[in-house]
Design a protein around this motif. Structure first.
Motif, short mmCIF file in Angstrom:
data_model
loop_
_atom_site.label_atom_id
_atom_site.label_comp_id
_atom_site.label_asym_id
_atom_site.label_seq_id
_atom_site.Cartn_x
_atom_site.Cartn_y
_atom_site.Cartn_z
N PRO A 5 0.81 -1.23 0.00
CA PRO A 5 0.00 0.00 0.00
C PRO A 5 0.84 1.28 0.00
N GLN A 6 2.13 1.16 0.35
CA GLN A 6 3.00 2.34 0.41
C GLN A 6 3.41 2.84 -0.97
N ILE A 7 3.35 1.97 -1.97
CA ILE A 7 3.79 2.35 -3.32
C ILE A 7 2.56 2.51 -4.21
N LYS A 8 2.37 3.71 -4.74
CA LYS A 8 1.20 3.95 -5.59
C LYS A 8 1.47 3.37 -6.98
N ALA A 45 -6.42 11.76 -5.12
CA ALA A 45 -6.48 10.51 -5.91
C ALA A 45 -6.72 9.35 -4.93
N GLN A 46 -7.88 8.72 -5.04
CA GLN A 46 -8.21 7.59 -4.15
C GLN A 46 -7.61 6.30 -4.69
N THR A 47 -7.24 5.41 -3.76
CA THR A 47 -6.74 4.10 -4.21
C THR A 47 -7.90 3.12 -4.31
N LYS A 97 -3.87 -9.70 -2.89
CA LYS A 97 -4.70 -8.58 -2.44
C LYS A 97 -4.01 -7.30 -2.88
N GLN A 98 -4.55 -6.68 -3.94
CA GLN A 98 -3.90 -5.47 -4.45
C GLN A 98 -4.04 -4.33 -3.46
N ALA A 99 -3.05 -3.44 -3.46
CA ALA A 99 -3.10 -2.25 -2.59
C ALA A 99 -2.34 -1.12 -3.25
N GLY A 100 -2.81 0.10 -3.01
CA GLY A 100 -2.09 1.28 -3.51
C GLY A 100 -2.33 1.60 -4.98
N PHE A 101 -3.38 1.03 -5.59
CA PHE A 101 -3.63 1.31 -7.00
C PHE A 101 -4.48 2.57 -7.17
#
Length: 198
Positions: free
Chosen positions: A94-97, A195-197, A117-121
């Motif tokens: 989640p730390q890397i967009k 910008a929302q993830t 589980k994707q995060a930070g997109f």
């Protein structure tokens, strides 16, 4: 900033592509080291390519994963290396967009290879709706926001070919890089729009 752009207006704009260094990765042994390089960035461009299927009901696996910084694009040939655990780690961080345009299908395609589980997109299409832009294809967004055109000629080419052509390599690198350029410009123009993830 305009909300829409016509085909004619788009065709007037200069054609542009990624001009940085592009690495095509087919060697599984260097992936971990390259991911560590990418993990030093807080924002990277993201896209995937899949060989088109012209048969009803047949869906091919994701063949290429593109990740880009402003200076460098990494094209991971997943059809040759598989979906490496370090790439899964990066896409779950989640730390890397990870920024892209129309990426929900890309994420679904990668999940078919290895569930994660994707995060930070960040989905640029969601972001621009919040600032009133109506045209949301990558090609039109590049025209509206960045004032240049990107070629989509290679989109339906064979991404599982033994060797990628120069045209495919440039196209794939450009698609991932443009996403970062779009986000940077949108944040400059609309500093209050978050910008929302996804």
């Amino acid at each position: 900033m305009e909300k829409t752009i016509t085909k004619e207006e788009l065709n007037q704009l200069p054609l542009k592509h990624f001009e940085g260094r592009v690495d095509v990765i087919e060697d599984i042994n260097i992936i971990e080291e390259l991911v560590k390089e990418l993990e030093k960035h807080d924002t990277i461009g993201f896209d995937t390519e899949t060989k088109p299927s012209f048969q009803k009901g047949k869906v091919n696996q994701v063949a290429l994963l593109q990740l880009a910084t402003n200076e460098k694009a990494y094209l991971f040939r997943l059809n040759k290396t598989g979906f490496h655990p370090s790439l899964v780690r990066l896409l779950s961080n989640p730390q890397i967009k990870k920024v892209g345009v129309g990426i929900r299908d890309d994420i679904r395609g990668l999940n078919r290879l290895v569930p994660f589980k994707q995060a930070g997109f960040i989905e640029i299409q969601d972001h621009v709706k919040g600032v009133g832009i109506e045209d949301t294809s990558l090609k039109k967004l590049a025209g509206l926001v960045l004032n240049f055109r990107v070629s989509k000629r290679q989109r339906l080419s064979n991404w599982e070919a033994p060797h990628l052509s120069e045209g495919q390599i440039l196209y794939a690198a450009t698609d991932a890089w443009v996403a970062i350029e779009l986000l940077n410009k949108l944040q400059e123009e609309f500093p209050h729009a978050q910008a929302q993830t996804i």
